[in-house]
Design a protein around this motif. Structure first.
Motif, PDB file in Angstrom:
ATOM      1  N   ALA A 255       5.386 -17.543 102.741  1.00  0.00           N
ATOM      2  CA  ALA A 255       4.062 -18.159 102.849  1.00  0.00           C
ATOM      3  C   ALA A 255       3.646 -18.825 101.538  1.00  0.00           C
ATOM      4  O   ALA A 255       3.995 -18.360 100.446  1.00  0.00           O
ATOM      5  CB  ALA A 255       3.030 -17.110 103.245  1.00  0.00           C
ATOM      6  N   ASP A 256       2.888 -19.897 101.658  1.00  0.00           N
ATOM      7  CA  ASP A 256       2.318 -20.555 100.483  1.00  0.00           C
ATOM      8  C   ASP A 256       1.071 -19.813  99.995  1.00  0.00           C
ATOM      9  O   ASP A 256       0.784 -19.791  98.797  1.00  0.00           O
ATOM     10  CB  ASP A 256       1.931 -21.994 100.832  1.00  0.00           C
ATOM     11  N   GLU A 257       0.320 -19.260 100.933  1.00  0.00           N
ATOM     12  CA  GLU A 257      -0.874 -18.468 100.632  1.00  0.00           C
ATOM     13  C   GLU A 257      -1.001 -17.388 101.695  1.00  0.00           C
ATOM     14  O   GLU A 257      -0.413 -17.486 102.777  1.00  0.00           O
ATOM     15  CB  GLU A 257      -2.156 -19.327 100.685  1.00  0.00           C
ATOM     16  N   ALA A 258      -1.770 -16.367 101.378  1.00  0.00           N
ATOM     17  CA  ALA A 258      -2.114 -15.358 102.378  1.00  0.00           C
ATOM     18  C   ALA A 258      -3.477 -14.777 102.018  1.00  0.00           C
ATOM     19  O   ALA A 258      -3.874 -14.757 100.843  1.00  0.00           O
ATOM     20  CB  ALA A 258      -1.061 -14.256 102.437  1.00  0.00           C
ATOM     21  N   PHE A 259      -4.188 -14.337 103.043  1.00  0.00           N
ATOM     22  CA  PHE A 259      -5.479 -13.690 102.808  1.00  0.00           C
ATOM     23  C   PHE A 259      -5.786 -12.768 103.972  1.00  0.00           C
ATOM     24  O   PHE A 259      -5.164 -12.855 105.045  1.00  0.00           O
ATOM     25  CB  PHE A 259      -6.593 -14.718 102.611  1.00  0.00           C
ATOM     26  N   VAL A 260      -6.730 -11.877 103.752  1.00  0.00           N
ATOM     27  CA  VAL A 260      -7.200 -10.987 104.818  1.00  0.00           C
ATOM     28  C   VAL A 260      -8.694 -11.187 104.988  1.00  0.00           C
ATOM     29  O   VAL A 260      -9.388 -11.641 104.073  1.00  0.00           O
ATOM     30  CB  VAL A 260      -6.878  -9.507 104.519  1.00  0.00           C
ATOM     31  N   THR A 261      -9.180 -10.857 106.188  1.00  0.00           N
ATOM     32  CA  THR A 261     -10.594 -11.050 106.488  1.00  0.00           C
ATOM     33  C   THR A 261     -11.223  -9.754 106.979  1.00  0.00           C
ATOM     34  O   THR A 261     -10.588  -8.952 107.656  1.00  0.00           O
ATOM     35  CB  THR A 261     -10.782 -12.127 107.571  1.00  0.00           C
ATOM     36  N   GLY A 262     -12.484  -9.570 106.626  1.00  0.00           N
ATOM     37  CA  GLY A 262     -13.223  -8.403 107.073  1.00  0.00           C
ATOM     38  C   GLY A 262     -14.708  -8.594 106.821  1.00  0.00           C
ATOM     39  O   GLY A 262     -15.114  -9.430 106.000  1.00  0.00           O
ATOM     40  N   THR A 263     -15.517  -7.805 107.507  1.00  0.00           N
ATOM     41  CA  THR A 263     -16.966  -7.926 107.385  1.00  0.00           C
ATOM     42  C   THR A 263     -17.436  -7.716 105.954  1.00  0.00           C
ATOM     43  O   THR A 263     -18.290  -8.456 105.455  1.00  0.00           O
ATOM     44  CB  THR A 263     -17.652  -6.916 108.319  1.00  0.00           C
TER      45      THR A 263
END
Length: 304
Positions: A255-263
């Motif tokens: 991957a070139d970038e990665a992120f996670v999401t949450g409240t």
């Protein structure tokens, strides 16, 4: 200090917050539920968590819809309306003089049991409702420097035995996954689905970026994340291709970038997975663009 997507700035005001417990407001140290509570005995309960900014309960309609859906799935009859719950939440915020950078967790269990048992017919009370509101801001370290993930051997459940979309109190498999990640020296756990494809993390949803396109899981085996859904909306609004598809660690490692999401954390960059560096070890350009888009969504909620 704990590092990860729930890393928060210290706030001494939280020592004196009042907790809502079944219609009463109790000091933090006195806020208690019986040991015969269904949630304590067998994890029989559902919950929801959301943010409050400038007095606005962010994406509250989506959160309440998810809470009511979860309760219906597990057969808990909610004895109050969404409007009544909203009033109780606002009372909790008012008594604690809270308006901005607040994290609220609503917990609803089936109720008190006559004896330790999983049998719902032995419940002798109505549902127990707890509302915990805290002064809580995400720490700059995780938000700016990013986090590392470790792929756990604990798989996300199948919809036919514990649907990952269910926000229930039974979180032991996620705790096990996180323990593996911590023991491996990572901040949080990446979890695969029952087929070996990337699903989600122990407490957040996972996204990767490749060649200017965003990838996330199909949604069949991941948490029904409200922030996840809003990021997909941001992609659509800004003409960014977002694939909801099956992909494996082979793809993730490239991957070139990665992120996670949450409240709580919003978008948190991922800089390392299983010891392998991702991108330039910081939030990438598309991650930053999506974060701004998500913050604009929040601002729109506040203004509406």
């Amino acid at each position: 200090m704990v590092k990860g997507t729930h890393q928060a700035k210290q706030d001494e005001r939280n020592k004196s917050v009042k907790i809502f417990v079944n219609g009463e407001f109790l000091p933090r140290e006195e806020a208690k539920i019986s040991v015969f509570d269904s949630g304590y005995l067998v994890g029989d309960g559902v919950w929801e968590a959301f943010r409050v900014h400038k007095g606005c309960l962010i994406f509250i309609d989506q959160h309440l819809d998810r809470l009511w859906q979860s309760a219906k799935v597990v057969g808990i009859a909610i004895p109050f309306s969404k409007e009544e719950l909203m009033d109780q939440i606002r009372q909790t915020l008012a008594i604690n003089e809270m308006k901005d950078h607040i994290h609220v967790r609503v917990m609803l269990t089936r109720g008190i049991k006559a004896t330790p048992s999983q049998d719902p017919r032995l419940t002798i009370s109505g549902p127990n409702l707890v509302i915990i509101a805290e002064h809580k801001q995400a720490a700059d370290e995780s938000k700016n420097q990013g986090i590392s993930l470790f792929t756990s051997t604990i798989r996300r459940g199948s919809p036919d035995y514990l649907d990952p979309r269910l926000n229930c109190h039974s979180k032991l498999h996620e705790v096990q996954a996180l323990i593996q990640a911590i023991e491996a020296g990572a901040d949080e756990a990446l979890m695969l689905d029952i087929h070996g494809f990337v699903s989600t993390c122990n407490a957040t949803n996972f996204f990767m970026v490749k060649n200017g396109e965003v990838w996330t899981s199909t949604g069949q085996y991941c948490m029904n994340g409200i922030t996840r859904g809003n990021i997909i909306r941001v992609c659509e609004k800004h003409g960014i291709t977002c694939h909801q598809k099956n992909f494996s660690l082979f793809d993730v490692y490239g991957a070139d970038e990665a992120f996670v999401t949450g409240t709580f954390g919003g978008l948190t960059p991922v800089i390392k997975i299983d010891g392998k560096p991702i991108g330039k070890q910081e939030a990438g350009p598309l991650t930053k663009q999506l974060r701004k888009g998500y913050e604009s969504l929040i601002e729109k909620e506040i203004q509406s």
